[in-house]
Motif scaffolding. Sequence first.
Motif, PDB file in Angstrom:
ATOM      1  N   THR A  27     -14.108  18.735  21.989  1.00 31.99           N
ATOM      2  CA  THR A  27     -15.261  19.713  21.544  1.00 31.99           C
ATOM      3  C   THR A  27     -15.014  19.672  20.010  1.00 31.99           C
ATOM      4  OG1 THR A  27     -14.175  21.492  21.862  1.00 31.99           O
ATOM      5  CG2 THR A  27     -15.792  20.907  23.486  1.00 31.99           C
ATOM      6  N   GLN A  28     -13.959  19.572  19.284  1.00 33.97           N
ATOM      7  CA  GLN A  28     -13.783  19.734  17.882  1.00 33.97           C
ATOM      8  C   GLN A  28     -14.665  21.098  17.424  1.00 33.97           C
ATOM      9  OE1 GLN A  28     -14.096  15.522  16.170  1.00 33.97           O
ATOM     10  NE2 GLN A  28     -14.359  15.180  18.314  1.00 33.97           N
ATOM     11  N   PRO A  29     -14.122  22.212  18.087  1.00 35.49           N
ATOM     12  CA  PRO A  29     -15.162  23.235  17.455  1.00 35.49           C
ATOM     13  C   PRO A  29     -14.785  24.167  16.395  1.00 35.49           C
ATOM     14  CG  PRO A  29     -13.268  23.864  19.068  1.00 35.49           C
ATOM     15  CD  PRO A  29     -13.259  22.477  18.809  1.00 35.49           C
ATOM     16  N   TRP A  30     -14.580  23.372  15.323  1.00 40.46           N
ATOM     17  CA  TRP A  30     -14.425  23.930  13.927  1.00 40.46           C
ATOM     18  C   TRP A  30     -15.383  23.621  13.058  1.00 40.46           C
ATOM     19  CZ3 TRP A  30     -10.050  21.093  16.625  1.00 40.46           C
ATOM     20  CH2 TRP A  30     -10.492  19.739  16.414  1.00 40.46           C
ATOM     21  N   ARG A  31     -15.731  24.222  11.697  1.00 43.06           N
ATOM     22  CA  ARG A  31     -16.068  23.962  10.719  1.00 43.06           C
ATOM     23  C   ARG A  31     -15.333  24.475   9.491  1.00 43.06           C
ATOM     24  NH1 ARG A  31     -22.443  24.350  10.617  1.00 43.06           N
ATOM     25  NH2 ARG A  31     -22.260  22.433   9.446  1.00 43.06           N
ATOM     26  N   PHE A  32     -15.833  24.149   8.167  1.00 42.26           N
ATOM     27  CA  PHE A  32     -14.941  24.494   7.108  1.00 42.26           C
ATOM     28  C   PHE A  32     -15.964  24.936   6.034  1.00 42.26           C
ATOM     29  CE2 PHE A  32     -12.221  21.826   9.798  1.00 42.26           C
ATOM     30  CZ  PHE A  32     -11.053  22.473   9.747  1.00 42.26           C
ATOM     31  N   ARG A  33     -15.648  26.059   5.160  1.00 42.91           N
ATOM     32  CA  ARG A  33     -16.221  26.100   4.120  1.00 42.91           C
ATOM     33  C   ARG A  33     -15.622  26.068   2.857  1.00 42.91           C
ATOM     34  NH1 ARG A  33     -17.801  31.395   5.169  1.00 42.91           N
ATOM     35  NH2 ARG A  33     -19.727  31.036   5.856  1.00 42.91           N
ATOM     36  N   VAL A  34     -16.000  25.237   2.055  1.00 42.94           N
ATOM     37  CA  VAL A  34     -15.073  25.023   0.703  1.00 42.94           C
ATOM     38  C   VAL A  34     -15.414  25.843  -0.308  1.00 42.94           C
ATOM     39  CG1 VAL A  34     -14.263  23.320  -0.968  1.00 42.94           C
ATOM     40  CG2 VAL A  34     -14.804  22.565   1.666  1.00 42.94           C
ATOM     41  N   ARG A  35     -14.703  26.941  -0.516  1.00 46.89           N
ATOM     42  CA  ARG A  35     -15.132  27.760  -1.772  1.00 46.89           C
ATOM     43  C   ARG A  35     -14.850  27.366  -2.759  1.00 46.89           C
ATOM     44  NH1 ARG A  35     -18.691  31.545   0.248  1.00 46.89           N
ATOM     45  NH2 ARG A  35     -17.728  32.774   1.928  1.00 46.89           N
ATOM     46  N   ASN A  36     -13.754  26.553  -3.139  1.00 50.98           N
ATOM     47  CA  ASN A  36     -13.594  25.720  -4.400  1.00 50.98           C
ATOM     48  C   ASN A  36     -12.319  25.042  -3.868  1.00 50.98           C
ATOM     49  OD1 ASN A  36     -10.971  27.552  -4.873  1.00 50.98           O
ATOM     50  ND2 ASN A  36     -12.590  28.923  -5.392  1.00 50.98           N
ATOM     51  N   GLU A  37     -11.755  24.368  -4.925  1.00 50.97           N
ATOM     52  CA  GLU A  37     -10.381  23.349  -4.970  1.00 50.97           C
ATOM     53  C   GLU A  37      -9.212  24.006  -4.329  1.00 50.97           C
ATOM     54  OE1 GLU A  37      -8.944  22.884  -9.389  1.00 50.97           O
ATOM     55  OE2 GLU A  37      -9.745  21.216  -8.386  1.00 50.97           O
ATOM     56  N   ASN A  38      -9.163  25.455  -4.425  1.00 53.84           N
ATOM     57  CA  ASN A  38      -8.015  26.314  -4.047  1.00 53.84           C
ATOM     58  C   ASN A  38      -8.312  27.183  -2.979  1.00 53.84           C
ATOM     59  OD1 ASN A  38      -6.390  25.325  -6.440  1.00 53.84           O
ATOM     60  ND2 ASN A  38      -7.923  26.535  -7.696  1.00 53.84           N
ATOM     61  N   MET A  39      -9.331  27.095  -2.266  1.00 57.01           N
ATOM     62  CA  MET A  39      -9.638  27.820  -1.056  1.00 57.01           C
ATOM     63  C   MET A  39     -10.422  27.214  -0.135  1.00 57.01           C
ATOM     64  SD  MET A  39     -10.466  31.960  -0.730  1.00 57.01           S
ATOM     65  CE  MET A  39     -12.291  31.931  -0.922  1.00 57.01           C
ATOM     66  N   ILE A  40     -10.198  27.157   1.097  1.00 56.14           N
ATOM     67  CA  ILE A  40     -10.940  26.585   2.204  1.00 56.14           C
ATOM     68  C   ILE A  40     -11.073  27.583   3.281  1.00 56.14           C
ATOM     69  CG2 ILE A  40     -11.345  24.832   4.076  1.00 56.14           C
ATOM     70  CD1 ILE A  40     -10.134  22.844   1.818  1.00 56.14           C
ATOM     71  N   GLU A  41     -12.063  27.948   3.981  1.00 58.85           N
ATOM     72  CA  GLU A  41     -12.379  28.908   5.028  1.00 58.85           C
ATOM     73  C   GLU A  41     -12.587  27.891   6.481  1.00 58.85           C
ATOM     74  OE1 GLU A  41     -14.166  32.599   2.973  1.00 58.85           O
ATOM     75  OE2 GLU A  41     -15.419  31.233   3.876  1.00 58.85           O
ATOM     76  N   MET A  42     -11.748  28.316   7.393  1.00 59.85           N
ATOM     77  CA  MET A  42     -12.014  27.600   8.626  1.00 59.85           C
ATOM     78  C   MET A  42     -12.643  28.537   9.593  1.00 59.85           C
ATOM     79  SD  MET A  42      -9.447  26.002  11.552  1.00 59.85           S
ATOM     80  CE  MET A  42      -9.097  27.836  12.015  1.00 59.85           C
ATOM     81  N   LEU A  43     -13.876  28.091   9.960  1.00 61.56           N
ATOM     82  CA  LEU A  43     -14.716  29.020  10.743  1.00 61.56           C
ATOM     83  C   LEU A  43     -14.908  28.178  12.338  1.00 61.56           C
ATOM     84  CD1 LEU A  43     -16.350  28.769   8.138  1.00 61.56           C
ATOM     85  CD2 LEU A  43     -17.466  30.509   8.893  1.00 61.56           C
ATOM     86  N   ALA A  44     -15.086  29.110  13.427  1.00 58.85           N
ATOM     87  CA  ALA A  44     -15.581  28.573  14.848  1.00 58.85           C
ATOM     88  C   ALA A  44     -16.834  28.123  14.657  1.00 58.85           C
ATOM     89  CB  ALA A  44     -15.172  29.766  15.986  1.00 58.85           C
ATOM     90  N   ASP A  45     -17.020  26.747  15.377  1.00 54.26           N
ATOM     91  CA  ASP A  45     -18.202  26.324  15.691  1.00 54.26           C
ATOM     92  C   ASP A  45     -18.757  26.742  16.899  1.00 54.26           C
ATOM     93  OD1 ASP A  45     -20.549  24.845  16.146  1.00 54.26           O
ATOM     94  OD2 ASP A  45     -19.765  23.114  15.231  1.00 54.26           O
ATOM     95  N   TRP A  46     -19.389  27.882  17.168  1.00 54.10           N
ATOM     96  CA  TRP A  46     -19.639  28.374  18.523  1.00 54.10           C
ATOM     97  C   TRP A  46     -20.956  27.388  19.105  1.00 54.10           C
ATOM     98  CZ3 TRP A  46     -16.426  31.819  20.363  1.00 54.10           C
ATOM     99  CH2 TRP A  46     -15.598  32.485  19.562  1.00 54.10           C
TER     100      TRP A  46
END
Length: 314
Positions: A27-46
């Motif tokens: 299912t690959q239930p992940w998404r990512f928010r790139v805040r900047n080159e030094n921080m990435i957030e991982m979110l659930a893809d519901w």
Amino acid sequence: MTTAHTIDLAVRRLLVAAGEAPSALNTQPWRFRVRNENMIEMLADWDRWLRVSDPRGRSLHVSCGAALFNLRVAAQAARRRPAAELLPEPGEASGLLATVRFDAQAPSLADMRELYELIPHRRTNREPFSERLIPASVLSEMRTAASLERARLLFLDRRSAIDLLDYAAIAESELAGNPEYLAELAAWSTGQGVPAHVQGPQAIGDMDPVRDFGRRTGSARFEARPQLAVLTTAGDEPLDWLRAGQALQRVLLVAAKHAVSASFLNQPLDLRDMRRHSDPHHRRGHPQMIMRLGYGPMVPRAPRRPVADLLVEN
């Protein structure tokens, strides 16, 4: 606004690596928010949540944990030291599962570079394995890999493996009587999920050590003594599930280093989750993944989402 066209090559490599992780029904239930080159957030893809077979979201969290581990490995291979904070907003409905911050340049560890290079070679293998036993030294290395991520990998003896195979068959038979489960399985047995070319053959004989997706082609005799392992965690909450996913992927990459293949027999865990039962406390932990391990042939890769599909706008 962050898009696939605006992220730099270094970040793209991190996301490509993360997207190669294993997941429930692919299912690959992940998404990512790139805040900047030094921080990435991982979110659930519901939108990719298996609502029927995974009502607690356990498998979704385990899957995302595996993607998080790949992200960490890719960062270390690129000489960036990752610091991951799991569930930074507990109790929130945002779907934010982890925040990963990257320190400035750091030494590139040889073992992390090796694991990074193995990421595209790790495949779920549903073909018959040989009767060759995995050496004790390799089992020990895999067990250590799980412990590094605060999980335990338990290798089953022959009697326990037979019992678990019987339990998996009983669970699959019960699941086959659930129309909603079958509809969900069918929906993810094509296209971006688990298409026929990666499902493996139908087993000859009574014992079938591979999940039946309903579209397996051909038939073959599987190994007489499947080598099984169970990945467990001390607790059974979202934080434990994310740790289990990271442990799972570290174990699978170490296995790939030694040409050991893996597939999964999680039907008993799916049935448990669908009944909304939790395991009683056990000194060996809560089961999170059931794995079949061994030496199998080369197999094709399951479909992967493009990086553009993984990005969430800032």
